[in-house]
Enzyme design. Structure first.
Site, PDB file in Angstrom:
ATOM      1  N   LYS A 106      44.679  37.870  -3.189  1.00 39.16           N
ATOM      2  CA  LYS A 106      45.619  38.203  -2.023  1.00 39.16           C
ATOM      3  C   LYS A 106      45.975  39.714  -2.838  1.00 39.16           C
ATOM      4  O   LYS A 106      47.126  39.605  -3.740  1.00 39.16           O
ATOM      5  CB  LYS A 106      46.447  37.503  -0.952  1.00 39.16           C
ATOM      6  CG  LYS A 106      46.882  37.939  -0.289  1.00 39.16           C
ATOM      7  CD  LYS A 106      45.138  37.796   0.925  1.00 39.16           C
ATOM      8  CE  LYS A 106      45.582  37.785   1.970  1.00 39.16           C
ATOM      9  NZ  LYS A 106      44.037  37.184   3.234  1.00 39.16           N
ATOM     10  N   GLY A 219      46.589  40.294  18.115  1.00 35.66           N
ATOM     11  CA  GLY A 219      45.689  41.812  16.283  1.00 35.66           C
ATOM     12  C   GLY A 219      44.487  41.282  16.910  1.00 35.66           C
ATOM     13  O   GLY A 219      43.678  41.174  17.497  1.00 35.66           O
ATOM     14  N   ALA A 221      42.126  40.022  14.812  1.00 34.72           N
ATOM     15  CA  ALA A 221      41.078  38.733  14.974  1.00 34.72           C
ATOM     16  C   ALA A 221      41.466  38.310  16.549  1.00 34.72           C
ATOM     17  O   ALA A 221      39.891  38.478  17.470  1.00 34.72           O
ATOM     18  CB  ALA A 221      41.023  38.025  14.414  1.00 34.72           C
ATOM     19  N   GLY A 222      42.758  38.315  17.063  1.00 32.06           N
ATOM     20  CA  GLY A 222      43.070  38.083  17.813  1.00 32.06           C
ATOM     21  C   GLY A 222      42.037  38.451  19.466  1.00 32.06           C
ATOM     22  O   GLY A 222      41.485  37.868  20.207  1.00 32.06           O
TER      23      GLY A 222
HETATM   24  N1  GLU Z   1      41.799  39.233   4.842  1.00 29.24           N
HETATM   25  C1  GLU Z   1      40.592  38.656   5.323  1.00 29.24           C
HETATM   26  C2  GLU Z   1      40.824  37.233   4.941  1.00 29.24           C
HETATM   27  O1  GLU Z   1      41.968  36.221   5.070  1.00 29.24           O
HETATM   28  C3  GLU Z   1      38.878  38.683   4.541  1.00 29.24           C
HETATM   29  C4  GLU Z   1      39.030  38.939   3.314  1.00 29.24           C
HETATM   30  C5  GLU Z   1      38.143  39.615   2.691  1.00 29.24           C
HETATM   31  O2  GLU Z   1      36.667  39.868   3.184  1.00 29.24           O
HETATM   32  O3  GLU Z   1      37.996  39.729   1.702  1.00 29.24           O
HETATM   33  O4  GLU Z   1      40.025  35.989   5.092  1.00 29.24           O
END
Ligand code: GLU
Length: 416
Positions: A106, A219, A221-222
């Site tokens: 992340k 947002g 996803a929502g």
């Molecule tokens: N940000 C998304 C998550 O938290 C996608 C992560 C990704 O596809 O690398 O799952």
């Protein structure tokens, strides 16, 4: 948000608990409690007013035993080393629950994207890549969007990366725009994964998915889940929604498409016609069949867990429920679909995007969705069987599945 929680300490405790259930040695538990690599850097960006602003940025690579690090980059004021460590850990557990060959990662930049112009955001995105370009790559670490970043951010980042390495390498980031190597189905993937989990849970627990649902956090996803739920299940009524500005309710139903148009126009769900406004926290407590927490961490905590009334809580957000709240929801017989299962659709389709980029040949949407369905249905039932066999709450069951897989990969490599 509840400030008394350190999200990273929570994920560490979850590893310990899963490790104890699995009777793992202390040394492997200790190893799995920590990210393998952490980068912290400052990014100087020339702002529109001519002044240079210094942004603090991070990239955490949690574990490489099962594959390269993978996870989003968020632009947000609330991030620090521990929030991003926790989110990187969740990515490692998520990819392990889905059983896809990726580790967790992340990144984040402390900034307020609402106050920045498109040009400033582009420069910030490019500066981020200049800082991390040696540490990312298709076989090292593959970023994607997260809070306040999107396919356009990924396009800038990919372009900067390719400019530096002087070759095409579209797979270095995922959730790109389709003309630049993005895949069919990626924008819907997180929501679709949640819907697959809800579908299976409804079958197991004999709940009607055509009932009422609530979306906390309108947002990306929502919004997708709000729109897709009634189409996917052939019914279902959105009765409340919220975002950072506030909440709205209408027991007779809100039209998700109209709500999306309103949000795009005004920047918020508030003041939507034919809806009453309510406190954004209250949205979580509404009596509905399915609740989709889709905002930020720790939204469901010991202060409100007792007031949650939904039958199924499908966690599209990362880390929306604290450990105390998990126990309360479990005791109330509320079925939680934990984040590392329920929102694994996004990263699963990210893997599909990497695969397609690697041979520059792209699948149709039906193929993407079918393959996603197979992976998540299997993950759901693996977690479900673990809940029953070990008599533990769903998050612990999912962690047991994930920790067992990661520990095995580490053991086979000879790391511990
Ligand atoms: N940000 C998304 C998550 O938290 C996608 C992560 C990704 O596809 O690398 O799952």
């Amino acid at each position: 948000m509840n400030d008394s929680y350190n999200p990273f300490e929570i994920t560490q405790k979850q590893v310990e608990e899963a490790g104890l259930h699995l009777k793992l040695d202390e040394d492997i538990i200790e190893h799995l409690k920590w990210p393998q690599r952490e980068y912290k850097f400052t990014l100087p960006v020339k702002m529109d007013n001519g002044k240079v602003k210094t942004f603090h940025a991070y990239r955490i690579q949690y574990n490489f035993a099962r594959g390269p690090a993978k996870g989003g980059i968020r632009f947000s004021l609330d991030e620090n080393l521990d929030t991003l460590r926790a989110l990187a850990a969740l990515m490692a557990w998520k990819t392990a629950v889905a059983d896809i060959p990726l580790g967790g990662g992340k990144g984040g930049v402390c900034c307020n994207p609402r106050e920045m112009s498109q040009r400033e955001l582009e420069y910030l995105s490019r500066a981020y890549i200049r800082a991390v370009c040696d540490f990312i790559g298709i076989d090292k670490d593959i970023p994607s969007p997260d809070i306040s970043t999107n396919p356009q951010t990924m396009a800038w980042m990919m372009d900067e990366y390719e400019t530096i390495i002087r070759k095409h390498q579209t797979g270095v980031v995922t959730d790109k725009p389709q003309p630049l190597g993005g895949t069919e189905g990626r924008r819907d993937a997180t929501a679709r994964g949640g819907l697959i989990a809800v579908r299976e849970a409804c079958k197991v627990y004999k709940i009607d998915p055509k009932g009422n649902y609530v979306v906390q956090g309108f947002g990306s996803a929502g919004q997708r889940v709000a729109l897709s739920h009634p189409i996917y299940f052939g019914g279902g009524k959105l009765i409340a929604a919220s975002d950072s500005q506030g909440g709205i309710i209408n027991e007779k139903g809100l039209d998700p498409r109209e709500l999306l148009i309103h949000k795009l126009k005004t920047g918020s769900v508030i003041d939507f016609k034919e809806a009453q406004s309510i406190d954004r926290e209250e949205v979580l407590e509404i009596n509905a069949d399915i609740l989709y927490p889709s905002a930020r961490e720790n939204a469901i905590n010991k202060n409100n867990a007792n007031s949650i009334k939904a039958k199924i809580v499908c966690e599209l957000a990362n880390g929306p429920t604290t450990p105390e709240a998990d126990e309360v929801l479990y005791s109330k017989n509320i079925h939680v679909l934990p984040d590392i299962l329920a929102n694994a659709g996004g990263v699963t389709v990210s893997l599909f995007e990497m695969v397609q980029d690697s041979y520059s040949y792209f699948w149709d949407e039906e193929t993407v969705n079918r393959r996603l369905d197979r992976i998540l249905t299997k993950a759901f039932h693996t977690v479900e069987n673990t809940i029953r066999e070990r008599k533990v709450h769903p998050r612990l069951a999912a962690m047991i599945v994930a920790v067992a897989r990661l520990a095995e990969a580490c053991r086979l490599r000879g790391w511990v």
